[in-house]
Enzyme design. Sequence first.
Site, PDB file in Angstrom:
ATOM      1  N   HIS A 161       0.829  -1.195   0.000  1.00 46.18           N
ATOM      2  CA  HIS A 161       0.000   0.000   0.000  1.00 46.18           C
ATOM      3  C   HIS A 161       0.869   1.253   0.000  1.00 46.18           C
ATOM      4  O   HIS A 161       1.846   1.352   0.748  1.00 46.18           O
ATOM      5  CB  HIS A 161      -0.916   0.014   1.222  1.00 46.18           C
ATOM      6  CG  HIS A 161      -2.027  -0.973   1.138  1.00 46.18           C
ATOM      7  ND1 HIS A 161      -2.313  -1.681  -0.002  1.00 46.18           N
ATOM      8  CD2 HIS A 161      -2.931  -1.379   2.063  1.00 46.18           C
ATOM      9  CE1 HIS A 161      -3.353  -2.478   0.222  1.00 46.18           C
ATOM     10  NE2 HIS A 161      -3.738  -2.311   1.459  1.00 46.18           N
ATOM     11  N   LYS A 180     -13.920   4.926   6.784  1.00 45.26           N
ATOM     12  CA  LYS A 180     -14.366   5.898   5.779  1.00 45.26           C
ATOM     13  C   LYS A 180     -15.878   5.847   5.622  1.00 45.26           C
ATOM     14  O   LYS A 180     -16.528   6.867   5.391  1.00 45.26           O
ATOM     15  CB  LYS A 180     -13.682   5.594   4.440  1.00 45.26           C
ATOM     16  CG  LYS A 180     -13.978   6.613   3.340  1.00 45.26           C
ATOM     17  CD  LYS A 180     -12.963   6.520   2.219  1.00 45.26           C
ATOM     18  CE  LYS A 180     -13.113   5.240   1.426  1.00 45.26           C
ATOM     19  NZ  LYS A 180     -14.199   5.302   0.446  1.00 45.26           N
TER      20      LYS A 180
END
Length: 908
Positions: A149, A575
């Site tokens: 990532h 999120k």
Amino acid sequence: MDRARVIGLTPKDQGLRNDVRTLGALVGAVLKEQGGEPLYGLVEGARKAAIARRGGALEADRQLQQLCADLEPALARSAARAFGLYFQMVNMAERIHQVRRWRDQRHEGHPIAESLEDTCQRLRHQHVTAESLAEAIGGLCFQPVLTAHPTQAVRRSILQKQRAVARYLVMRLDTSASPDEQAAYLEAIRAEITVAWQTVSHPDAGRTIDDELGYVLFYMLEVFYPVIPAIHDLLERVMRGAEISLEQAPPVVRLGSWVGGDMDGNPNVGAATITRSLTTQRQRLLSRYQLELGQLAARLTQSSHLVAISTSLAQRLRQYEEQFAALWHALPARHHDMPYRLYFRFLEERLRRTLAGEPDGYDDSSQLLEDLRLAMDSLAENRGRHAGWFAVRRLWRRVQVMGFHLATLDLRQASDVHRRCVAVLLDDPQWPQRSASVRTQCLAERLGQVVVQGGGAGWSEAQRALEAAEVLDVFCAIRDAHACHGREAIGPFIVSMTQGIDDVLTVLLLARWAGLVDETGHIPLDIAPLFETLADLEAAPVILDGLFQLEIYRRHLAQRGMRQVVMLGYSDSNKDAGFCASRLAIHVAQQRLSEMARRQGIQLVIFHGRGGTPSRGGSKPFQAILALPRAAARGPMRLTEQGEMIEAKYGMRAMALRTMEQNLSALLHVTLAGDDDEPDTHPWRVFMAKIAQASHQCYRELIDAPLFWTYFQAATPIDVIQLMRIGSRPASRGKAAGIGELRAIPWVFAWTQSRHLLTGWYGLGTALQTVMQRYGMAQVWGALQDVPFVHNLLDDAEMTLAKADMGIAALYAALAPSATHGLFERIREEYELTVTMVLKLRDNQALLDSDKNLQRSLQLRNPYMDPLSLMQVDLLRRWREGGRADQGLLHALLETVGGIAQAMQNTG
């Protein structure tokens, strides 16, 4: 006034103060030499004005804003690099100081908090028996999984220079070093700083999968390779100190990787990268083994007329003399009476043949382990425990943990990709739109049939459409990897956005169609559903329960030792639902999944998809594990490590050893804690559910507001972050037309840069106030105050609140259209409320009063971050006004992003 005293530096911090002062002076000298007086004058002026500004001087505030405004792009870039370089040095100094303090505590004779020694002593005082401790250790396993990532904003070449600085700083800890030696260390540090200054921070070329693999392999071979034997030696030493009989600690650490296997949203990853990653890992690891075998051959020079060897080793030695006759005759005659030297030369030759694919190599790592065991036993039997046994045992331990594959490679793909593939192969365009129950029934029926297509052989050209072929090729690559590297080389196949039983069965059917079956016809692959959104987390126990009740899947699990891996995503749930609701949803999901699996007779391994920041599940290792549900915390611990957190936790060997020890200590503690999880009706769970619900509502009201996306795009540097070349994966899943398409990493990264950091606290203040006003603070806090989950949640929120800065955030908010300014006022009010509630619950006067080290670190950093933030705001305004076309401004912006990331020690 002594600023060190004002911010709480104690006599024990004298070493840190000295290192920061020394490194700061070296950075200043480099700036003068490399950038000249104009650059040095700007940086020094901004630094002094920022310190005065934090002290409340209004004139200094105006002066700082003037210094940071309308700079020429080249000068702004250099100034930002200067502050970023300073923070790199401060970060390194703080890590060295941690090592210094651990050494001091060792010398003082006290167990370090959260160490294995401390945990074992506490457990023994709680009357945990030695037998129980030994049994619990047998079940320990910590597996960090290094991902690709893109959250590391510093290029690898600069990281290497930082580590060189760290080595010299460690050398300076030696009080016996002469003044000349100390001066040489400083000169070497200055050289590393100078070369770092002359190295471009953000290369124009994007990062490839091979770049990411090189980055991860660096840590695996330069840090984990030497540290893995050390953590096992430490465990055995602690057990002996606790009078626990443990002949040899079982492997308690395993390594995992996603590099080359994480296909979710990354078109650059597939069958070819899977094969290339595994092949590279094997080659690099076997080369390291080969080097170490050669070193052992040179070291173990015992003569046969002075020391005997075991009968078993003598027999194996004669076998190798015949098998490798050419080598035997090529060796110097003077070595022929050195049995261990000869033996390890033969092992080195056999491993060389393994690496080259020649005859008489090792079939697998178990054969090398057997050879090493023969040498260890012979040394132990013949007065060799202090004459090479420990060195051989270190290599034996590495091979035991790393095999011939180094790290397990996980695979990950999105569920919708697999659905589209099955639609093509079944010639059913409506397949993705069919109900989950219909798909499940059809898949189960197909799995009951003995159908092996062997990589798609027999499919029509239409069925072998490009995407379907690429998916099938992945399973063929897994099959080939099993044959070449062993089954331990491949980890679980993770299914992103799992929404039903059919998403798991789809992977099984695709594997069967591709010919990924063993000699008994079973599929040798763990399927790990990944639950990421709030709705998916709530549905996870029902999905798994239904899956476990399918006879065809239970037969698959029976071949996998009745072991099921489930991955939980912290980032996307945050999120989606906000900080508090996400944390509780993951906690509840873990408990319910674990209890359900236990009823079904299945061992559940929970894979924690954490990021670096609290917004993405990042937390202090020991406290994070203690905060888990008891049912979920016992057993192997698997979690992702990525980007800047790999460097922070494992960048130095001492840090890596400490990180692994903390995780193992916490796992040992929760394994033997003995308490069961509280039922859903327990008061703390009832109140936390209400707090999470109120927090979720507050969070969604903000991000669903009509102009919120407009505000986010304008009040953060998201447009700059999306242009950064720090990973091979795109920043968005689609066109990023809204929050849903934007990945969690840039989402958090952007809020961190602009000092809002709302992803780590927003909604918590309103939720706490709402519930406590309704039920009374005494009743609510009385139920919550002794709960590890709650304390961990508040710790993480408090840390994020302390890093946030609404004064700086207001400068970013001013970049947004005036119609959105009400959103910032809402954010500011929620921030102030959350701070008030956290301080009230903690009974503190200021944030982080309970963590003076972190409080001190932030107080030291804040003044030096302010110039970077002011420059970034000014550069953003100018860059956007110019249509984002000025490359000079963009490069300066990239430097500010990197500098702030270094200062915050967090990106995404």
